[in-house]
Motif scaffolding. Structure first.
Motif, short mmCIF file in Angstrom:
data_model
loop_
_atom_site.label_atom_id
_atom_site.label_comp_id
_atom_site.label_asym_id
_atom_site.label_seq_id
_atom_site.Cartn_x
_atom_site.Cartn_y
_atom_site.Cartn_z
N LEU A 43 14.44 3.77 7.66
CA LEU A 43 15.79 3.24 7.49
C LEU A 43 16.01 2.72 6.08
N SER A 44 15.00 2.08 5.51
CA SER A 44 15.14 1.47 4.19
C SER A 44 15.41 2.49 3.08
N GLU A 45 15.17 3.76 3.35
CA GLU A 45 15.37 4.81 2.34
C GLU A 45 16.69 5.56 2.51
N LEU A 46 17.43 5.29 3.57
CA LEU A 46 18.66 6.04 3.84
C LEU A 46 19.86 5.39 3.18
N ASP A 47 20.75 6.25 2.68
CA ASP A 47 21.98 5.77 2.05
C ASP A 47 23.16 6.35 2.84
N PHE A 48 23.90 5.48 3.50
CA PHE A 48 25.07 5.90 4.26
C PHE A 48 26.00 4.69 4.41
N PRO A 49 27.30 4.94 4.56
CA PRO A 49 28.24 3.84 4.74
C PRO A 49 28.32 3.40 6.20
N ASP A 50 28.82 2.22 6.42
CA ASP A 50 29.09 1.76 7.78
C ASP A 50 30.37 2.42 8.27
N LEU A 51 30.45 2.62 9.57
CA LEU A 51 31.70 3.10 10.17
C LEU A 51 32.68 1.93 10.25
N ARG A 52 33.96 2.21 10.00
CA ARG A 52 34.94 1.13 10.01
C ARG A 52 36.12 1.39 10.94
N SER A 53 36.15 2.58 11.56
CA SER A 53 37.26 2.87 12.45
C SER A 53 36.83 3.85 13.54
N ARG A 54 37.55 3.81 14.65
CA ARG A 54 37.28 4.75 15.74
C ARG A 54 37.55 6.18 15.30
N SER A 55 38.62 6.37 14.52
CA SER A 55 38.94 7.74 14.09
C SER A 55 37.84 8.31 13.20
N ASP A 56 37.22 7.48 12.37
CA ASP A 56 36.12 7.97 11.55
C ASP A 56 34.93 8.34 12.43
N TRP A 57 34.66 7.52 13.46
CA TRP A 57 33.57 7.79 14.39
C TRP A 57 33.80 9.09 15.15
N GLU A 58 35.03 9.31 15.58
CA GLU A 58 35.34 10.50 16.37
C GLU A 58 35.57 11.75 15.52
N ASP A 59 36.27 11.61 14.40
CA ASP A 59 36.72 12.78 13.64
C ASP A 59 36.15 12.89 12.24
N GLY A 60 35.56 11.82 11.73
CA GLY A 60 35.04 11.85 10.36
C GLY A 60 33.84 12.75 10.21
N LYS A 61 33.64 13.23 9.01
CA LYS A 61 32.47 14.07 8.72
C LYS A 61 31.29 13.17 8.40
N PRO A 62 30.20 13.31 9.13
CA PRO A 62 29.03 12.47 8.84
C PRO A 62 28.49 12.74 7.43
N PRO A 63 28.05 11.68 6.73
CA PRO A 63 27.45 11.89 5.41
C PRO A 63 26.14 12.67 5.53
N ALA A 64 25.66 13.17 4.40
CA ALA A 64 24.47 14.04 4.38
C ALA A 64 23.26 13.38 5.03
N ALA A 65 23.03 12.11 4.76
CA ALA A 65 21.86 11.43 5.35
C ALA A 65 21.95 11.41 6.87
N ILE A 66 23.15 11.25 7.39
CA ILE A 66 23.33 11.21 8.85
C ILE A 66 23.18 12.60 9.45
N LEU A 67 23.70 13.63 8.79
CA LEU A 67 23.53 15.00 9.27
C LEU A 67 22.04 15.36 9.34
N ALA A 68 21.29 14.94 8.33
CA ALA A 68 19.84 15.20 8.33
C ALA A 68 19.17 14.45 9.49
N PHE A 69 19.57 13.21 9.71
CA PHE A 69 19.00 12.42 10.80
C PHE A 69 19.36 13.02 12.16
N GLN A 70 20.59 13.47 12.31
CA GLN A 70 20.99 14.14 13.55
C GLN A 70 20.13 15.39 13.79
#
Length: 194
Positions: A43-70
């Motif tokens: 976790l300490s090596e990952l760079d990603f923003p916090d989610l701030r809205s439901r629409s971002d959670w549902e429809d936003g494109k995950p950042p590269a670090a999150i896509l790799a983690f998924q």
């Protein structure tokens, strides 16, 4: 045949002296030694923003670090999450990682919540929590509230199960012998992919 294991080292502090890092390394060593294939996410090596809205959670494109983690989550057959208890729960940064990764399309099979309907169904997990208080107090007095919430409200919701846990209490006051015993226990769990 070895299992595919993802270890999530959920301590947000990169300091190599953190006990969670040693526990993750011991588990990985035991697993690799028995022929399991291990990937580790720190976790300490990952760079990603916090989610701030439901629409971002549902429809936003995950950042590269999150896509790799998924991708690592989808690859894994067994997931190990290790973290310190902070203010009665997991560190906020670890929760932010899970919020980003467990988006509806990935973890739940669509925007409509469908428990166990996503890409993670059928995986097993182990949660390892370290804390300053004795483990018995956390389990009996606090009813392991945050641990049970992670098991039931996050992991079980997306189809991960069974989920087992290990609580390592009183980490600051443990002797070196006791700490080594816990590391050995983690190594044996890794060997069994348990």
């Amino acid at each position: 045949m070895g299992r595919r294991i993802l270890i999530v080292d959920g301590h947000p502090d990169p300091d190599p002296g953190r006990y969670c890092h040693a526990l993750a390394s011991s588990y990985a060593k035991g697993a690799a030694g028995m022929g399991h294939v291990v990937h580790r996410t720190n976790l300490s090596e990952l760079d990603f923003p916090d989610l701030r809205s439901r629409s971002d959670w549902e429809d936003g494109k995950p950042p590269a670090a999150i896509l790799a983690f998924q991708g690592q989550l989808a690859w894994a057959e067994h997931i190990v999450i290790i973290y310190p208890l902070w203010l009665g729960s997991m560190p906020a940064r670890l929760k932010a990682l899970l919020e980003q990764a467990f988006r509806p399309d990935f973890a739940q099979g669509g925007k409509t919540v469908s428990p166990g309907g996503g890409k993670l169904k059928g995986r097993s997990a182990r949660i390892v929590v370290t804390m300053g208080m004795p483990a018995a107090i956390y389990r009996i007095f606090y009813l392991a509230h945050s641990l049970n919430s992670l098991k039931r409200n996050i992991l079980a919701l997306v189809g991960i199960g069974p989920v087992r846990d290990t609580i390592i209490g009183a980490v600051e006051s443990r002797s070196d012998v006791s700490r080594k015993r816990c590391l050995e226990h983690m190594r044996r769990l890794g060997e069994r992919a348990a």
